[in-house]
Design an enzyme around this catalytic site. Structure first.
Site, PDB file in Angstrom:
ATOM      1  N   ASP A  60       0.718  -1.221  -0.069  1.00 25.24           N
ATOM      2  CA  ASP A  60      -0.040  -0.215   0.065  1.00 25.24           C
ATOM      3  C   ASP A  60       0.806   1.426   0.094  1.00 25.24           C
ATOM      4  O   ASP A  60       0.384   2.262   0.664  1.00 25.24           O
ATOM      5  CB  ASP A  60      -0.880   0.002   1.375  1.00 25.24           C
ATOM      6  CG  ASP A  60      -1.747  -1.068   1.302  1.00 25.24           C
ATOM      7  OD1 ASP A  60      -1.836  -1.936   0.463  1.00 25.24           O
ATOM      8  OD2 ASP A  60      -2.689  -1.327   2.187  1.00 25.24           O
TER       9      ASP A  60
ATOM     10  N   GLU B 243      -4.586  -0.888  -1.382  1.00 25.39           N
ATOM     11  CA  GLU B 243      -5.735  -0.811  -0.598  1.00 25.39           C
ATOM     12  C   GLU B 243      -6.996  -0.106  -1.380  1.00 25.39           C
ATOM     13  O   GLU B 243      -6.498   1.181  -1.892  1.00 25.39           O
ATOM     14  CB  GLU B 243      -5.914  -0.466   0.821  1.00 25.39           C
ATOM     15  CG  GLU B 243      -7.169  -0.664   1.440  1.00 25.39           C
ATOM     16  CD  GLU B 243      -7.087  -0.100   3.166  1.00 25.39           C
ATOM     17  OE1 GLU B 243      -5.868  -0.006   3.436  1.00 25.39           O
ATOM     18  OE2 GLU B 243      -8.171  -0.073   3.548  1.00 25.39           O
TER      19      GLU B 243
ATOM     20  N   LYS C 231      -6.715  -4.882  -3.019  1.00 29.82           N
ATOM     21  CA  LYS C 231      -7.156  -5.571  -1.906  1.00 29.82           C
ATOM     22  C   LYS C 231      -8.217  -4.639  -1.123  1.00 29.82           C
ATOM     23  O   LYS C 231      -8.028  -3.339  -1.036  1.00 29.82           O
ATOM     24  CB  LYS C 231      -6.108  -6.065  -0.872  1.00 29.82           C
ATOM     25  CG  LYS C 231      -5.417  -4.666  -0.292  1.00 29.82           C
ATOM     26  CD  LYS C 231      -4.272  -5.359   0.595  1.00 29.82           C
ATOM     27  CE  LYS C 231      -3.438  -4.265   1.143  1.00 29.82           C
ATOM     28  NZ  LYS C 231      -4.201  -3.511   2.275  1.00 29.82           N
TER      29      LYS C 231
ATOM     30  N   LYS D 107      -7.521  -4.882   4.813  1.00 29.69           N
ATOM     31  CA  LYS D 107      -6.131  -4.558   5.393  1.00 29.69           C
ATOM     32  C   LYS D 107      -5.392  -5.482   4.942  1.00 29.69           C
ATOM     33  O   LYS D 107      -4.210  -5.379   4.818  1.00 29.69           O
ATOM     34  CB  LYS D 107      -6.230  -4.202   6.923  1.00 29.69           C
ATOM     35  CG  LYS D 107      -7.429  -3.199   7.462  1.00 29.69           C
ATOM     36  CD  LYS D 107      -7.095  -1.923   6.670  1.00 29.69           C
ATOM     37  CE  LYS D 107      -8.098  -0.860   7.062  1.00 29.69           C
ATOM     38  NZ  LYS D 107      -7.953   0.255   6.319  1.00 29.69           N
TER      39      LYS D 107
ATOM     40  N   THR E 222       0.420   0.918   6.721  1.00 29.17           N
ATOM     41  CA  THR E 222       1.137   1.183   7.827  1.00 29.17           C
ATOM     42  C   THR E 222       1.565  -0.083   8.640  1.00 29.17           C
ATOM     43  O   THR E 222       0.986  -1.126   8.531  1.00 29.17           O
ATOM     44  CB  THR E 222       0.175   2.180   8.775  1.00 29.17           C
ATOM     45  OG1 THR E 222      -0.885   1.488   9.141  1.00 29.17           O
ATOM     46  CG2 THR E 222      -0.226   3.322   7.994  1.00 29.17           C
TER      47      THR E 222
ATOM     48  N   CYS F 184      -1.988  -2.651   7.731  1.00 29.31           N
ATOM     49  CA  CYS F 184      -1.941  -3.471   6.877  1.00 29.31           C
ATOM     50  C   CYS F 184      -0.692  -4.196   6.783  1.00 29.31           C
ATOM     51  O   CYS F 184      -0.668  -5.540   6.439  1.00 29.31           O
ATOM     52  CB  CYS F 184      -2.060  -2.639   5.321  1.00 29.31           C
ATOM     53  SG  CYS F 184      -3.744  -2.099   5.280  1.00 29.31           S
TER      54      CYS F 184
HETATM   55  C1  C5J Z   1      -3.153   0.529   5.697  1.00 35.86           C
HETATM   56  C2  C5J Z   1      -4.658   1.910   6.642  1.00 35.86           C
HETATM   57  N1  C5J Z   1      -2.523   0.348   4.306  1.00 35.86           N
HETATM   58  N2  C5J Z   1      -3.720   2.309   7.662  1.00 35.86           N
HETATM   59  N3  C5J Z   1      -4.451   1.141   5.519  1.00 35.86           N
HETATM   60  O1  C5J Z   1      -2.528   0.358   6.730  1.00 35.86           O
HETATM   61  O2  C5J Z   1      -5.969   2.255   6.778  1.00 35.86           O
END
Ligand code: C5J
Length: 225
Positions: A24, A72, A129, A132, A158, A162
């Site tokens: 992501d 995402e 996707k 997460k 993060t 995810c």
């Molecule tokens: C990810 C989020 N990619 N923090 N998404 O960690 O919502």
């Protein structure tokens, strides 16, 4: 085979059975005006992961390691967006609303795209996707099985959301997951630290944690051998 200095213990990994999974690294999370910022986060905190990630990506491409990118997001009709996710919290804009980088977290919009520094090249699978975790409702498991992959080098954002969810999913599916600490980041530095700590605790309950420098030097030794 490389010997990687990692926590909680060193690990030997066969690069032919290893994939680099970059989670992501999208404009919606890293740039102002995207999903991350609508949730009230300081998106500049994620920048630190970009350069280490770029170096690992370049090394992986050179070594012929399978590189997989994830994003995402949701289809434009939002049929794959659970109402409970869309309604969550009190963001300044919700998923599907129009922001400066197009509709928030919607496939095909500028904000949904991967940042230029880490842009996929031809042949690198890009997994879209809705959740997460990168295994949930995707064909990631199938791609990895078809390529005989056993080990995942995991980068991205993060750390505690995810990245952690994907590592937990991968661990349950029998993959050795090695999280590259400086190639991940969080809007909450303490969550980044704890996210890594949770992975490597209890003898590596979910996997291993290593720095990009450790990986690059182990790969350098292998390529020089
Ligand atoms: C990810 C989020 N990619 N923090 N998404 O960690 O919502």
């Amino acid at each position: 085979m490389i010997q990687l200095v990692a926590e909680p213990a060193p690990i030997g990994i066969d690069l032919k059975r290893t994939a680099l999974v970059i989670i992501d690294m999208q404009r919606d999370f890293l740039e102002p005006g995207g999903f991350g910022e609508t949730l009230g986060n300081d998106v500049s905190l994620l920048k630190a992961a970009v350069e280490p990630c770029r170096q690992v990506l370049a090394a992986a491409r050179k070594a012929g390691i399978l590189v997989i990118h994830t994003r995402e997001g949701h289809s434009p009709d939002m049929n794959d967006a659970p109402p409970a996710k869309v309604a969550r919290g009190a963001p300044s804009k919700r998923i599907g609303d129009v922001g400066p980088m197009g509709r928030i977290l919607i496939q095909g919009e500028p904000g949904h795209d991967i940042i230029p520094e880490l842009y996929p090249i031809a042949g690198e699978p890009v997994i879209d996707k809705p959740g997460k975790g990168a295994f949930y409702a995707t064909n990631l498991g199938l791609i990895l099985a078809n390529r005989g992959i056993e080990n995942l080098l995991v980068c991205g954002v993060t750390t505690e959301v995810c990245v952690n969810t994907t590592v937990r999913e991968g661990n349950d599916r029998g993959f050795r997951c090695i999280v590259l600490s400086d190639c991940c980041a969080s809007y909450f530095p303490e969550f980044h630290q704890m996210g890594l700590a949770m992975i490597k605790a209890q003898g590596g309950i979910f996997g291993w944690v290593a720095g990009s420098k450790q990986l690059l030097s182990a790969m350098g030794r292998e390529l020089a051998a």
